[in-house]
Scaffold this active site. Structure first.
Site, PDB file in Angstrom:
ATOM      1  N   GLU A  41      71.944  33.550  28.581  1.00  0.00           N
ATOM      2  CA  GLU A  41      72.650  32.280  28.540  1.00  0.00           C
ATOM      3  C   GLU A  41      72.622  31.649  27.147  1.00  0.00           C
ATOM      4  O   GLU A  41      71.556  31.488  26.543  1.00  0.00           O
ATOM      5  CB  GLU A  41      72.044  31.334  29.586  1.00  0.00           C
ATOM      6  CG  GLU A  41      72.649  29.943  29.622  1.00  0.00           C
ATOM      7  CD  GLU A  41      74.153  29.939  29.900  1.00  0.00           C
ATOM      8  OE1 GLU A  41      74.600  30.678  30.792  1.00  0.00           O
ATOM      9  OE2 GLU A  41      74.882  29.208  29.197  1.00  0.00           O
ATOM     10  N   THR A  89      80.366  30.990  30.953  1.00  0.00           N
ATOM     11  CA  THR A  89      79.686  32.174  31.513  1.00  0.00           C
ATOM     12  C   THR A  89      80.647  33.033  32.322  1.00  0.00           C
ATOM     13  O   THR A  89      80.652  34.257  32.211  1.00  0.00           O
ATOM     14  CB  THR A  89      78.528  31.764  32.461  1.00  0.00           C
ATOM     15  OG1 THR A  89      77.699  30.812  31.828  1.00  0.00           O
ATOM     16  CG2 THR A  89      77.699  32.980  32.850  1.00  0.00           C
TER      17      THR A  89
HETATM   18  C1  GP9 Z   1      75.990  28.297  35.894  1.00  0.00           C
HETATM   19  C2  GP9 Z   1      75.857  29.163  34.694  1.00  0.00           C
HETATM   20  C3  GP9 Z   1      76.010  28.388  33.424  1.00  0.00           C
HETATM   21  O1  GP9 Z   1      76.006  29.007  37.098  1.00  0.00           O
HETATM   22  O2  GP9 Z   1      76.738  30.213  34.755  1.00  0.00           O
HETATM   23  O3  GP9 Z   1      77.300  27.946  33.283  1.00  0.00           O
HETATM   24  P1  GP9 Z   1      78.041  27.777  31.900  1.00  0.00           P
HETATM   25  O4  GP9 Z   1      78.156  26.289  31.676  1.00  0.00           O
HETATM   26  O5  GP9 Z   1      77.253  28.405  30.810  1.00  0.00           O
HETATM   27  O6  GP9 Z   1      79.332  28.424  32.096  1.00  0.00           O
HETATM   28 MN    MN Z   2      76.775  30.244  30.030  1.00  0.00          MN
END
Ligand code: GP9
Ligand code: MN
Length: 417
Positions: free
Chosen positions: A38, A82
């Site tokens: 992330e 994401t």
């Molecule tokens: C939430 C995660 C994070 O489920 O995928 O989201 P983002 O804001 O990075 O798209």
């Molecule tokens: Mn993300």
């Protein structure tokens, strides 16, 4: 109808790259574990913040004999963040400019990586400790042919195990590996981490380094949550080894998108010690890409310039699965024919010579505008063309007219619903 698809197919075929003989099938038959890191950007790797190492474990990985690390790899996500990165990975197509394709086109036909692996006898799933409807994942995963979704309901979040957006990455990885022990092998599992997400908050006990000292609290805290993510990845490798899942798996990890936006350029300039020009801002869109093959022993740092759209063919070829009949963009990063041309979702692009950003053509080596600005024109045209081809497939749901097995358009009869 199919005629639009014929044009796209021709474009895709003319830009295809032959797999590398050396890497094709290098992970054949193994479990595939893809980890989404992330908000992880490349600038923190092999770097320090006020004398402290930010990513000790991943730094080691970049030098590891079983790892191929790509330092010149860019994210290509748009508003879908994401979910856009997941889309790029699964389909080898670009996300949309207007909104999250996970929301707008979740009913489409896709020829996803998961579906392909499923056809080759793999069980497929995604693991993510969030509600299943976030980014419309529950709907979209059906269309992507993913067998199972381990959402928040599959996890036990104990006392002190949640922070920021939800479950902390360390217990998340631990329970995800527990799930893996129950999966029928070979499996393809995807792990979406979460702790290193804006606003980058942590419990005291999880702060392994100090904050930075700029005018941006966001950037200051980012270094700490990145350090936590690094620790979590280390525990993931340990957990896999403990459960006997390490040796017969391949672990692929990628950063999904930036964590620090241009709103923090002043603080970023302080950290990097240089002004954040549009050129620098484009370079900050680099995210790490790791291919870790236990027992490979020939690991190296691969300077090839690439992007997330390349992940699908790169991974499938490693698994010994052909993609020559697929409709996808990008290409195998290990291929000698791989083209160094990365198109960002917003139209910026990077080649082996140029970086094009804010309508300026920069020299990639010096970061200065090139004398003859027109040298970027042919690339700018192609970038637009490729993004449009990708959009036309998605907007027209064109893959429903495509026969993957023989790589041809369905006959008109077959096209009838
Ligand atoms: C939430 C995660 C994070 O489920 O995928 O989201 P983002 O804001 O990075 O798209
Ligand atoms: Mn993300």
């Amino acid at each position: 109808d199919g005629s639009e698809l014929t044009e796209v197919t021709n474009y895709v075929r003319s830009n295809q790259a032959e797999p590398s003989e050396e890497m094709y099938g290098a992970a054949e038959g193994r479990n595939l574990i893809v980890v989404t890191l992330e908000s992880l950007q490349t600038f923190v790797l092999n770097n320090e913040m006020n004398g402290e190492t930010i990513t000790p474990f991943m730094n080691e990985l970049t030098q590891d004999e079983d790892t191929i690390y790509f330092p010149n790899f860019y994210h290509q996500t748009g508003l879908g963040k994401t979910s856009d990165s997941e889309f790029l990975l699964e389909t080898g197509m670009y996300p949309l400019s207007g909104g999250a394709v996970f929301f707008t086109h979740s009913g489409n036909t896709f020829n996803s990586m998961a579906e392909k692996m499923g056809n080759e006898g793999y069980t497929t799933n995604v693991q993510h400790a969030n509600t299943k409807s976030f980014w419309n994942r529950d709907m979209m995963y059906e269309s992507l042919g993913i067998d199972k979704f381990y959402d928040i309901q599959s996890y036990t979040v104990g006392e002190g195990q949640a922070v920021n957006w939800g479950m902390k990455d360390i217990p998340f990885f631990e329970q995800s590996v527990d799930h893996m022990t129950e999966m029928q092998q070979p499996f393809y599992t995807r792990l979406l981490s979460l702790t290193n997400h804006h606003p980058f908050t942590l419990d005291e006990e999880d702060k392994f380094i100090e904050e930075f000292d700029s005018n941006s609290g966001t950037l200051n805290r980012y270094f700490q949550t990145v350090r936590y993510l690094d620790e979590a990845v280390k525990t993931l490798f340990d957990d896999l080894k403990e459960q006997g899942l390490y040796e017969n798996s391949i672990i692929v990890m990628y950063g999904d998108h930036y964590g620090i936006s241009d709103n923090h350029n002043e603080a970023m300039a302080q950290y990097l010690g240089k002004e954040i020009t549009p050129y620098e801002s484009a370079q900050l869109q680099k995210v790490p890409f790791f291919v870790h093959i236990p027992g490979y022993e020939k690991g190296y740092v691969d300077e090839e310039i690439g992007g997330q759209v390349d992940m699908r063919s790169t991974i499938l070829h490693l698994m010994g699965m052909e993609t020559e009949k697929d409709i996808q963009f990008g290409g195998d990063l290990f291929s000698e024919e791989h083209e160094e041309f990365v198109i960002f979702r917003d139209g910026r692009f990077v080649t082996d010579e140029y970086v094009y950003a804010a309508n300026v053509c920069y020299d990639i080596e010096t970061g200065e505008p090139v004398e003859d600005q027109s040298v970027c024109d042919p690339y700018a045209e192609r970038a637009l063309e490729e993004l449009q081809y990708s959009e036309s497939i998605i907007n027209g749901d064109l893959l429903r007219f495509y026969e993957e097995e023989n790589g041809q358009l369905k006959t008109l009869d077959e096209q009838q619903p």
